[in-house]
Design a protein around this motif. Structure first.
Motif, PDB file in Angstrom:
ATOM      1  N   THR A   1       0.829  -1.205   0.000  1.00 56.97           N
ATOM      2  CA  THR A   1       0.000   0.000   0.000  1.00 56.97           C
ATOM      3  C   THR A   1       0.864   1.257   0.000  1.00 56.97           C
ATOM      4  O   THR A   1       1.774   1.398   0.816  1.00 56.97           O
ATOM      5  N   ASP A   2       0.594   2.170  -0.901  1.00 60.07           N
ATOM      6  CA  ASP A   2       1.211   3.501  -0.882  1.00 60.07           C
ATOM      7  C   ASP A   2       0.287   4.358  -0.026  1.00 60.07           C
ATOM      8  O   ASP A   2      -0.787   4.775  -0.471  1.00 60.07           O
ATOM      9  N   TRP A   3       0.713   4.639   1.209  1.00 57.88           N
ATOM     10  CA  TRP A   3      -0.171   5.296   2.168  1.00 57.88           C
ATOM     11  C   TRP A   3      -0.453   6.751   1.808  1.00 57.88           C
ATOM     12  O   TRP A   3      -1.518   7.263   2.126  1.00 57.88           O
ATOM     13  N   GLU A   4       0.474   7.425   1.133  1.00 59.91           N
ATOM     14  CA  GLU A   4       0.182   8.779   0.662  1.00 59.91           C
ATOM     15  C   GLU A   4      -1.010   8.750  -0.288  1.00 59.91           C
ATOM     16  O   GLU A   4      -1.937   9.555  -0.174  1.00 59.91           O
ATOM     17  N   VAL A   5      -0.988   7.816  -1.230  1.00 59.77           N
ATOM     18  CA  VAL A   5      -2.087   7.688  -2.195  1.00 59.77           C
ATOM     19  C   VAL A   5      -3.361   7.250  -1.478  1.00 59.77           C
ATOM     20  O   VAL A   5      -4.447   7.800  -1.718  1.00 59.77           O
ATOM     21  N   HIS A   6      -3.245   6.279  -0.593  1.00 60.08           N
ATOM     22  CA  HIS A   6      -4.410   5.772   0.132  1.00 60.08           C
ATOM     23  C   HIS A   6      -5.120   6.892   0.909  1.00 60.08           C
ATOM     24  O   HIS A   6      -6.323   7.093   0.759  1.00 60.08           O
ATOM     25  N   TYR A   7      -4.362   7.614   1.743  1.00 62.38           N
ATOM     26  CA  TYR A   7      -4.974   8.687   2.536  1.00 62.38           C
ATOM     27  C   TYR A   7      -5.481   9.817   1.640  1.00 62.38           C
ATOM     28  O   TYR A   7      -6.530  10.400   1.899  1.00 62.38           O
TER      29      TYR A   7
ATOM     30  N   GLN B   1      -7.878  14.773  -1.062  1.00 62.21           N
ATOM     31  CA  GLN B   1      -6.877  15.839  -0.997  1.00 62.21           C
ATOM     32  C   GLN B   1      -5.513  15.226  -1.290  1.00 62.21           C
ATOM     33  O   GLN B   1      -5.299  14.037  -1.019  1.00 62.21           O
ATOM     34  N   ALA B   2      -4.598  16.044  -1.794  1.00 59.27           N
ATOM     35  CA  ALA B   2      -3.220  15.582  -1.919  1.00 59.27           C
ATOM     36  C   ALA B   2      -2.688  15.287  -0.523  1.00 59.27           C
ATOM     37  O   ALA B   2      -3.037  15.963   0.448  1.00 59.27           O
ATOM     38  N   CYS B   3      -1.852  14.272  -0.421  1.00 60.52           N
ATOM     39  CA  CYS B   3      -1.309  13.855   0.863  1.00 60.52           C
ATOM     40  C   CYS B   3       0.171  13.556   0.691  1.00 60.52           C
ATOM     41  O   CYS B   3       0.573  12.882  -0.256  1.00 60.52           O
ATOM     42  N   LYS B   4       0.991  14.064   1.613  1.00 59.63           N
ATOM     43  CA  LYS B   4       2.431  13.842   1.582  1.00 59.63           C
ATOM     44  C   LYS B   4       2.903  13.420   2.963  1.00 59.63           C
ATOM     45  O   LYS B   4       2.487  13.990   3.975  1.00 59.63           O
ATOM     46  N   ARG B   5       3.791  12.436   2.988  1.00 65.00           N
ATOM     47  CA  ARG B   5       4.365  12.013   4.260  1.00 65.00           C
ATOM     48  C   ARG B   5       5.320  13.095   4.748  1.00 65.00           C
ATOM     49  O   ARG B   5       5.968  13.782   3.964  1.00 65.00           O
ATOM     50  N   THR B   6       5.402  13.242   6.059  1.00 68.47           N
ATOM     51  CA  THR B   6       6.296  14.213   6.671  1.00 68.47           C
ATOM     52  C   THR B   6       6.978  13.550   7.863  1.00 68.47           C
ATOM     53  O   THR B   6       6.429  12.631   8.460  1.00 68.47           O
ATOM     54  N   SER B   7       8.173  13.980   8.177  1.00 66.74           N
ATOM     55  CA  SER B   7       8.931  13.374   9.274  1.00 66.74           C
ATOM     56  C   SER B   7       9.013  14.316  10.463  1.00 66.74           C
ATOM     57  O   SER B   7       9.551  15.421  10.361  1.00 66.74           O
ATOM     58  N   TYR B   8       8.523  13.836  11.583  1.00 64.22           N
ATOM     59  CA  TYR B   8       8.560  14.588  12.835  1.00 64.22           C
ATOM     60  C   TYR B   8       9.997  14.916  13.239  1.00 64.22           C
ATOM     61  O   TYR B   8      10.246  15.878  13.935  1.00 64.22           O
ATOM     62  N   ASN B   9      10.931  14.097  12.779  1.00 65.06           N
ATOM     63  CA  ASN B   9      12.336  14.251  13.170  1.00 65.06           C
ATOM     64  C   ASN B   9      13.173  15.034  12.170  1.00 65.06           C
ATOM     65  O   ASN B   9      14.397  15.053  12.287  1.00 65.06           O
ATOM     66  N   THR B  10      12.547  15.650  11.177  1.00 73.22           N
ATOM     67  CA  THR B  10      13.307  16.410  10.180  1.00 73.22           C
ATOM     68  C   THR B  10      13.084  17.907  10.368  1.00 73.22           C
ATOM     69  O   THR B  10      11.960  18.374  10.445  1.00 73.22           O
ATOM     70  N   SER B  11      14.207  18.634  10.417  1.00 72.25           N
ATOM     71  CA  SER B  11      14.161  20.095  10.519  1.00 72.25           C
ATOM     72  C   SER B  11      15.361  20.669   9.777  1.00 72.25           C
ATOM     73  O   SER B  11      16.500  20.234  10.000  1.00 72.25           O
ATOM     74  N   GLY B  12      15.110  21.603   8.883  1.00 72.12           N
ATOM     75  CA  GLY B  12      16.187  22.246   8.152  1.00 72.12           C
ATOM     76  C   GLY B  12      16.986  21.293   7.279  1.00 72.12           C
ATOM     77  O   GLY B  12      18.162  21.512   7.035  1.00 72.12           O
ATOM     78  N   GLY B  13      16.343  20.225   6.831  1.00 66.88           N
ATOM     79  CA  GLY B  13      17.015  19.253   5.977  1.00 66.88           C
ATOM     80  C   GLY B  13      17.901  18.265   6.712  1.00 66.88           C
ATOM     81  O   GLY B  13      18.668  17.533   6.095  1.00 66.88           O
ATOM     82  N   VAL B  14      17.782  18.237   8.045  1.00 68.73           N
ATOM     83  CA  VAL B  14      18.580  17.325   8.861  1.00 68.73           C
ATOM     84  C   VAL B  14      17.640  16.448   9.677  1.00 68.73           C
ATOM     85  O   VAL B  14      16.692  16.940  10.288  1.00 68.73           O
ATOM     86  N   HIS B  15      17.915  15.138   9.686  1.00 67.61           N
ATOM     87  CA  HIS B  15      17.146  14.225  10.531  1.00 67.61           C
ATOM     88  C   HIS B  15      17.764  14.278  11.922  1.00 67.61           C
ATOM     89  O   HIS B  15      18.958  14.007  12.098  1.00 67.61           O
TER      90      HIS B  15
END
Length: 126
Positions: free
Chosen positions: A27-33, A39-53
């Motif tokens: 399952t591609d969860w971006e597509v599923h949601y 609506q368009a849906c994009k995954r985002t990372s809680y641990n990413t800021s300023g291009g750094v994980h």
């Protein structure tokens, strides 16, 4: 646990949800949601800021999405709202930078757009 941002027709984030982790399934969860909400849906990372994980992993889309952020498809990045007209976008971090760096030291400062300067912040009564 993964986070997903829903985008309006202008690619502005309207909501961020907790959803299923990608991987191990077909399952591609971006597509599923996105299909589920229309609506368009994009995954985002809680641990990413300023291009750094922040935990040393692979950064995702430069910054964790927040309501009001813009998704830039060319940069594949979430960009926060511009805080002041004079601030410029740092292309590496996709964060807004002031035209003058904030002074060093232990003092607190606030940006004054009218003067284009950092003003020392004082707490009245403390």
């Amino acid at each position: 646990m993964a986070h997903y941002a829903f985008l309006d027709e202008s690619n502005i984030v309207t909501e961020v949800i907790v959803g299923k982790d990608e991987g191990g399934e077909s399952t591609d969860w971006e597509v599923h949601y996105g299909n589920f909400r229309g609506q368009a849906c994009k995954r985002t990372s809680y641990n990413t800021s300023g291009g750094v994980h922040l935990l040393g992993g692979t950064p995702l889309r430069k910054n964790y999405a927040g309501i009001g952020y813009t998704y830039d498809a060319i940069r594949d990045a979430f960009i926060p709202p511009k805080p002041y007209p004079s601030w410029l976008l740092d292309e590496t971090t996709c964060l807004w930078e002031p035209p003058l760096p904030m002074p060093d030291g232990d003092e607190l400062y606030t940006w004054d757009e009218a003067t284009g300067e950092w003003i020392k912040y004082t707490l009245a009564g403390f």
